[in-house]
Each structure stands twice: as C-alpha cells, then as structure tokens.
Design an enzyme around this catalytic site. Structure first.
Site, short mmCIF file in Angstrom:
data_model
loop_
_atom_site.label_atom_id
_atom_site.label_comp_id
_atom_site.label_asym_id
_atom_site.label_seq_id
_atom_site.Cartn_x
_atom_site.Cartn_y
_atom_site.Cartn_z
N GLU A 279 0.84 -1.18 0.00
CA GLU A 279 0.00 0.00 0.00
C GLU A 279 0.89 1.24 0.00
OE1 GLU A 279 -2.66 -0.43 3.32
OE2 GLU A 279 -1.10 -0.16 4.82
N ILE A 280 0.52 2.19 -0.81
CA ILE A 280 1.10 3.53 -0.79
C ILE A 280 -0.03 4.43 -0.35
CG2 ILE A 280 2.19 5.37 -2.11
CD1 ILE A 280 3.21 3.24 -4.07
#
Length: 379
Positions: A279-280
């Site tokens: 996840e960013i």
C-alpha cells in the site's frame, strides 16, 4: 674526486633539474609528486577516520541530483530473522525505483535490530535508513483483553484450520498495522509511506514517482491486488462497522466506494479488501479524526484478539467509506508479487517499456478469488 662519484652526482643533478622543470611546467605532476601526497600513501601512516554515525541511522548520500520529492518514506516491519527476505525486497525496490529518487527507509521491529540486520540493509539502501523498535503498548495484547475468551477463540480457529488462527503475534501485528504504525516517532515527520514486506518482488521498472502522483492527484490510498477475506476471521467486523457508521454518519464520504465492498448498499459485507502488504498511502488519513475514532471503536470491542481482524479489511473499509472512491488508486503499472499472488501489467507497451519480468499469464487480477471485478464496477 673518484670518477664514479662524479657520475652519481651528475645523475642526481640532472634528475633534480628535470623534476624542478616538470613541477613548474606541469601542475598535475607537481601535485602527484608533492611530499604531502607521497606521505598520505605511506602504508604505515595512520588514516583519517570519519566520525561514526548514530548506531541506528544510516545517512543518505547527496540528493543534489534528485528531483523534488514528496514527504515520504519506504516502510518495512521485520524481525531480525527476516534479514534475507528483507534484503531481497529492498534490493528489488531499490533497483526498480528508489535508486533514482533515494527515499529514506524506516525499519520497525518488536525487538531491537541486530547489528547484522542494520549492516547488511544499510549497505544497499540509497536514501538512508533508520532502525527502530515498536513501543511495547503498540504491539502486545492489552491487559484489558479477556485472555480466556481470546484463547478459546484461537483454539476454535486452530480446530477449523484457519491460517494464523492460533497466533497471538499475528494478531499483534494486525492491530499494530491497523492503528499504531503511523503514530511511531520515526514516522511523525512523514506524510506518505510505501509499505514493503520481506520476500516480495517488484517485477517492473517505475519511471515516475508514485508518491508525487498520489499527492498531485488528490489520492489517499492505493493498491495492486484485491481479494476476498476469510469470513471466519472477521465474523462480527461488519456489524461493528455498521454500528459505528450509524452512530457517526458525519464521517461517511459522499461518492464513496461502498459498492465495491457491499452488493446490497451496505447491509452485508462481500469480504472484498485491498491486500495491504502493498500500500502507498497518506498517513494524514489514518491520523485524521474519522479513522482515529473508527479504529478506537473497533479496538474497544477486542475483535483483533477475540477473532482475527486483519489490517487489510480494516484499512480497506475505512478508505472505502471515509474517502471518495476517486481518491483510491489502482497501480496497474507496478508489477508486484507476494507469494502466491502476483499483479503483472497486461498491456504490451507498459510491460515492455518498464522491462517487466513477470509472467502475465499468472496475473491475479481476474482470478476467481480476486475482487477486481467489484472494483471495476464502481469506476
């Protein structure tokens, strides 16, 4: 004077004369043959030693050639025993992306990192690194949890062959990733993070900065793989979510992604979530009022320990309800693999131009266990 002596003196005189002429007329020759330069190369001369850096900080090299970056870090939660897998993941992301941007790394561990871990990781990062321990109260099972009830729940999951069903440490990790990692002192100066786990693979070059893309396009969360959760691990989670939203309707975002995770307007949960090992995201979203109250509400029920609530459905539900759907981004051009699932760019141009090495035939996007179709229907 003996003839031999005269010849020796003549040779010395000629040599000194030539040296003087060359030193005067050739600057590089003069520097190379200077007494200070010769002395510096004497093997027994004591070397000049740079002062040591702080034990848990690897400083970055000069960033003068790096374009303007976001306020971001690459984040890994790992144990000392994960060092080989951590090295593999870091090396892959450095090679495919970070050697051009030199974002700093933050490594977190429930115990102090070993010198070996810090030395080997520090040798390959391009943007510096810090190695920090997770605070005790952010990691271990709280005292207020009814251990007899929690133990009974774990034993039932073991009997039902649910993955990590009997693990307390896995529950600690899920709770930490859900509600505490962004509170760690080492992360307070950052807004954005890219979560990276040991033993993952990045199969394509990334020719742009995804942090800047997120910031410039008003995104708050991103993913590469989406799938169904095991219902047996979260039997009461959705009911708890519905109670929270009924009591706090002000946090529900208009034009949200509810239809991605519910097929009937929110009455029930279809178990779709973003696989959070990649996840960013924007930590200001997790630090905001809506998510803070949401996590505290969930945590107070004990569901992370009485059941086995994961950070993936918790993050996914929050992003889907408290953000607009257009603030969630699918990075279709990032080739990513966390065994046994892989996302591989499908268009020829992206796969070729980004020098992808993944097998497009193994792409998980529209596998029977994938939730990509549910995501597509709200676009």
């Amino acid at each position: 004077m003996h003839s031999t002596t005269r010849y020796v003196l003549l040779v010395v005189f000629i040599a000194v004369g030539l040296h003087s002429i060359l030193s005067f007329s050739h600057e590089k020759y003069g520097r190379a043959t200077s007494i200070s330069n010769i002395a510096s190369n004497i093997p027994w001369r004591k070397p000049t030693v740079a002062p040591p850096e702080a034990e848990d900080i690897i400083l970055s090299p000069s960033l003068s050639n790096v374009t303007e970056r976001a306020n971001a870090t690459l984040l890994m939660l790992a144990r000392n025993s994960d060092v080989d897998g951590a090295l593999s993941s870091v090396r892959a992301l450095e090679d495919r992306f970070n050697h051009k941007y030199r974002y700093p790394w933050v490594f977190l561990n429930e115990e102090p990192f070993s010198d070996e871990f810090k030395r080997r990781i520090g040798n390959i990062v391009s943007g510096g690194a810090v190695f920090e321990q997770v605070p005790h109260d952010h990691w271990f099972q709280p005292d207020w949890i009814d251990e007899e009830k929690a133990k009974a729940g774990r034993e039932k999951m073991v009997q039902d062959n649910i993955i990590y069903g009997g693990s307390v440490s896995y529950r600690n990790m899920c709770r930490f990733n859900s509600g505490f990692f962004f509170k760690h002192p080492a992360l307070q100066k950052y807004r954005w993070y890219w979560r990276v786990e040991p033993d993952v693979h990045f199969h394509c070059d990334l020719s742009y900065d995804p942090f800047r893309y997120m910031e410039d396009n008003d995104k708050i969360y991103s993913f590469t793989i989406t799938m169904y959760e095991y219902h047996a691990t979260i039997p009461t989670l959705w009911d708890t979510v519905k109670k929270f939203t009924q009591e706090n309707p002000q946090y529900l975002q208009s034009n949200n992604a509810m239809a991605y995770m519910s097929d009937n307007g929110g009455d029930s949960y279809n178990l779709c979530h973003f696989w959070s090992n990649f996840e960013i995201a924007d930590m200001n979203f997790w630090r905001g009022e809506a998510y803070t109250k949401f996590f505290d509400y969930l945590d107070a029920t004990g569901g992370f320990y009485y059941e086995r609530w994961g950070d993936a459905p918790v993050h996914s539900i929050a992003a889907a309800l408290f953000a607009r759907k257009d603030q969630i981004h699918f990075f279709k051009d990032i080739g990513y693999e966390h065994n046994p699932y892989s996302h591989c760019p499908q268009d020829d141009a992206s796969w070729s131009q980004n020098r992808c090495s993944c097998d497009r035939g193994r792409n998980f996007d529209y596998d029977g266990y994938s939730c990509m179709r549910q995501w597509d229907r709200i676009q």
